[in-house]
Motif scaffolding. Structure first.
Motif, PDB file in Angstrom:
ATOM      1  N   THR A   1     -22.528   9.362 -21.273  1.00 50.17           N
ATOM      2  CA  THR A   1     -22.098   9.454 -19.878  1.00 50.17           C
ATOM      3  C   THR A   1     -20.750   8.784 -19.679  1.00 50.17           C
ATOM      4  O   THR A   1     -19.867   9.305 -18.992  1.00 50.17           O
ATOM      5  CB  THR A   1     -23.140   8.802 -18.945  1.00 50.17           C
ATOM      6  N   ARG A   2     -20.575   7.613 -20.296  1.00 51.28           N
ATOM      7  CA  ARG A   2     -19.297   6.903 -20.172  1.00 51.28           C
ATOM      8  C   ARG A   2     -18.162   7.675 -20.834  1.00 51.28           C
ATOM      9  O   ARG A   2     -17.018   7.637 -20.370  1.00 51.28           O
ATOM     10  CB  ARG A   2     -19.417   5.495 -20.766  1.00 51.28           C
ATOM     11  N   LEU A   3     -18.470   8.369 -21.923  1.00 49.18           N
ATOM     12  CA  LEU A   3     -17.451   9.207 -22.568  1.00 49.18           C
ATOM     13  C   LEU A   3     -16.997  10.311 -21.614  1.00 49.18           C
ATOM     14  O   LEU A   3     -15.795  10.568 -21.461  1.00 49.18           O
ATOM     15  CB  LEU A   3     -18.014   9.821 -23.853  1.00 49.18           C
ATOM     16  N   LEU A   4     -17.950  10.961 -20.952  1.00 53.83           N
ATOM     17  CA  LEU A   4     -17.613  12.011 -19.995  1.00 53.83           C
ATOM     18  C   LEU A   4     -16.794  11.446 -18.829  1.00 53.83           C
ATOM     19  O   LEU A   4     -15.819  12.074 -18.375  1.00 53.83           O
ATOM     20  CB  LEU A   4     -18.890  12.666 -19.459  1.00 53.83           C
ATOM     21  N   LEU A   5     -17.171  10.265 -18.357  1.00 49.53           N
ATOM     22  CA  LEU A   5     -16.435   9.646 -17.265  1.00 49.53           C
ATOM     23  C   LEU A   5     -15.014   9.274 -17.696  1.00 49.53           C
ATOM     24  O   LEU A   5     -14.063   9.416 -16.921  1.00 49.53           O
ATOM     25  CB  LEU A   5     -17.174   8.404 -16.761  1.00 49.53           C
ATOM     26  N   SER A   6     -14.865   8.797 -18.949  1.00 50.39           N
ATOM     27  CA  SER A   6     -13.538   8.462 -19.469  1.00 50.39           C
ATOM     28  C   SER A   6     -12.642   9.695 -19.499  1.00 50.39           C
ATOM     29  O   SER A   6     -11.463   9.640 -19.112  1.00 50.39           O
ATOM     30  CB  SER A   6     -13.651   7.870 -20.880  1.00 50.39           C
ATOM     31  N   LEU A   7     -13.195  10.797 -19.959  1.00 44.47           N
ATOM     32  CA  LEU A   7     -12.425  12.045 -19.987  1.00 44.47           C
ATOM     33  C   LEU A   7     -12.072  12.496 -18.566  1.00 44.47           C
ATOM     34  O   LEU A   7     -10.974  13.014 -18.327  1.00 44.47           O
ATOM     35  CB  LEU A   7     -13.227  13.136 -20.707  1.00 44.47           C
ATOM     36  N   SER A   8     -12.989  12.274 -17.630  1.00 42.18           N
ATOM     37  CA  SER A   8     -12.727  12.630 -16.234  1.00 42.18           C
ATOM     38  C   SER A   8     -11.586  11.795 -15.658  1.00 42.18           C
ATOM     39  O   SER A   8     -10.769  12.295 -14.884  1.00 42.18           O
ATOM     40  CB  SER A   8     -13.984  12.430 -15.385  1.00 42.18           C
TER      41      SER A   8
ATOM     42  N   ALA B   1     -14.948   9.359 -11.040  1.00 41.01           N
ATOM     43  CA  ALA B   1     -15.269   8.796 -12.354  1.00 41.01           C
ATOM     44  C   ALA B   1     -15.128   7.276 -12.359  1.00 41.01           C
ATOM     45  O   ALA B   1     -15.993   6.563 -12.884  1.00 41.01           O
ATOM     46  CB  ALA B   1     -14.362   9.414 -13.418  1.00 41.01           C
ATOM     47  N   VAL B   2     -14.041   6.770 -11.770  1.00 41.46           N
ATOM     48  CA  VAL B   2     -13.825   5.320 -11.745  1.00 41.46           C
ATOM     49  C   VAL B   2     -14.913   4.629 -10.920  1.00 41.46           C
ATOM     50  O   VAL B   2     -15.453   3.594 -11.326  1.00 41.46           O
ATOM     51  CB  VAL B   2     -12.423   4.980 -11.184  1.00 41.46           C
ATOM     52  N   ASN B   3     -15.258   5.209  -9.768  1.00 46.34           N
ATOM     53  CA  ASN B   3     -16.326   4.628  -8.942  1.00 46.34           C
ATOM     54  C   ASN B   3     -17.661   4.636  -9.685  1.00 46.34           C
ATOM     55  O   ASN B   3     -18.437   3.676  -9.612  1.00 46.34           O
ATOM     56  CB  ASN B   3     -16.453   5.394  -7.629  1.00 46.34           C
ATOM     57  N   SER B   4     -17.919   5.723 -10.414  1.00 44.24           N
ATOM     58  CA  SER B   4     -19.155   5.817 -11.197  1.00 44.24           C
ATOM     59  C   SER B   4     -19.172   4.770 -12.301  1.00 44.24           C
ATOM     60  O   SER B   4     -20.217   4.168 -12.606  1.00 44.24           O
ATOM     61  CB  SER B   4     -19.304   7.220 -11.798  1.00 44.24           C
ATOM     62  N   PHE B   5     -18.013   4.546 -12.920  1.00 48.56           N
ATOM     63  CA  PHE B   5     -17.886   3.508 -13.935  1.00 48.56           C
ATOM     64  C   PHE B   5     -18.264   2.138 -13.360  1.00 48.56           C
ATOM     65  O   PHE B   5     -18.956   1.344 -14.004  1.00 48.56           O
ATOM     66  CB  PHE B   5     -16.446   3.436 -14.454  1.00 48.56           C
ATOM     67  N   MET B   6     -17.778   1.863 -12.154  1.00 43.37           N
ATOM     68  CA  MET B   6     -18.044   0.564 -11.547  1.00 43.37           C
ATOM     69  C   MET B   6     -19.531   0.381 -11.248  1.00 43.37           C
ATOM     70  O   MET B   6     -20.078  -0.710 -11.453  1.00 43.37           O
ATOM     71  CB  MET B   6     -17.224   0.408 -10.266  1.00 43.37           C
ATOM     72  N   ILE B   7     -20.192   1.443 -10.787  1.00 43.17           N
ATOM     73  CA  ILE B   7     -21.635   1.355 -10.540  1.00 43.17           C
ATOM     74  C   ILE B   7     -22.368   1.078 -11.849  1.00 43.17           C
ATOM     75  O   ILE B   7     -23.254   0.213 -11.925  1.00 43.17           O
ATOM     76  CB  ILE B   7     -22.155   2.651  -9.903  1.00 43.17           C
TER      77      ILE B   7
END
Length: 255
Positions: free
Chosen positions: A36-43, A75-81
């Motif tokens: 999931t974090r990989l997908l968010l990083s790409l986003s 993506a950044v907001n999701s990372f923070m959560i």
């Protein structure tokens, strides 16, 4: 009849999986969060490429939401959560010193390596494409690569450009366009440690206090109320406050 069949099929499907709580899932290495974090990083990369490349307003998420949001922001907001959830668990399992040592080792090696790549690989490559010899690139007094490395080494981005390159880009001089999120992330680690020391991780009700604080500031800044003038004067980085709100959401989920 169809509903009964669907429910029966669903029960058979779920029966193939062992019962597991959300708390157990956090500590399970096969929880899919790395992917999931990989997908968010790409986003984040894709989302930031639009403004940096001069394509503001063409982000697919921005088009769908009519400019109310974009892929990078989501993506950044999701990372923070996710950080609030996982880092809170990390704080609960170890001493304060060990916690911060692991947080430093989590961010700094990869971040500093990235800065070195920019200074020693991408910067020289752009310089050669721009007709600037490498001696000039490494010895210039204007936003030197060494100053870029030193000024940005403590996570906060204090120099965006290197040797005056990328001046004609839509977002000029920016070699560190996506790095700004690293410093708020590390400050989030400090916020979680403070919450833990105050005993807030033991009760999600107490976490509603910092959440309400950050949420109020974010709303005031968004809606340009009379209160927002006061906030903008004393809280210069509104986006960091916004990120802190999402971080606390993750901490609340953990609690």
């Amino acid at each position: 009849m169809k509903n009964k069949k669907w429910l029966s099929t669903g029960n058979i499907f779920l029966a193939n999986f062992p019962e597991i709580t959300v708390g157990e899932l956090i500590f399970d290495r096969n929880n899919g969060l790395t992917f999931t974090r990989l997908l968010l990083s790409l986003s984040v990369l894709v989302g930031h490429s639009y403004p940096l490349g001069g394509f503001t307003g063409r982000d697919p998420i921005g088009l769908i939401t009519q400019g109310q949001d974009n892929a990078g922001r989501i993506a950044v907001n999701s990372f923070m959560i996710m950080s609030g959830l996982l880092v809170s668990a990390s704080f609960d399992r170890q001493s304060l010193v060990t916690y911060f040592i692991k947080r430093v080792l989590r961010i700094f090696p990869g971040y500093l390596f990235c800065l070195l790549l920019l200074v020693l690989l991408f910067g020289p490559f752009v310089a050669l494409l721009s007709g600037i010899d490498l001696l000039t690139y490494f010895t210039t007094d204007r936003e030197s690569p060494w100053a870029f490395l030193i000024k940005n080494s403590l996570l906060a981005i204090k120099q965006q450009g290197i040797s005056g390159l990328l001046s004609n880009n839509p977002y000029p001089f920016s070699f560190a366009g996506s790095h700004w999120t690293i410093w708020p992330e590390f400050k989030g680690y400090i916020v979680i440690a403070v919450c833990g020391l105050l005993g807030f991780l033991k009760s999600f009700h107490l976490l509603l206090i910092p959440f309400t604080f950050f949420y109020t500031i974010s709303l005031a800044a968004i809606y340009q109320s009379g209160f927002s003038d006061f906030i903008i004067r004393y809280v210069r980085d509104i986006r960091t406050i916004d990120l802190a709100m999402y971080l606390i959401i993750g901490v609340i989920i953990y609690a």
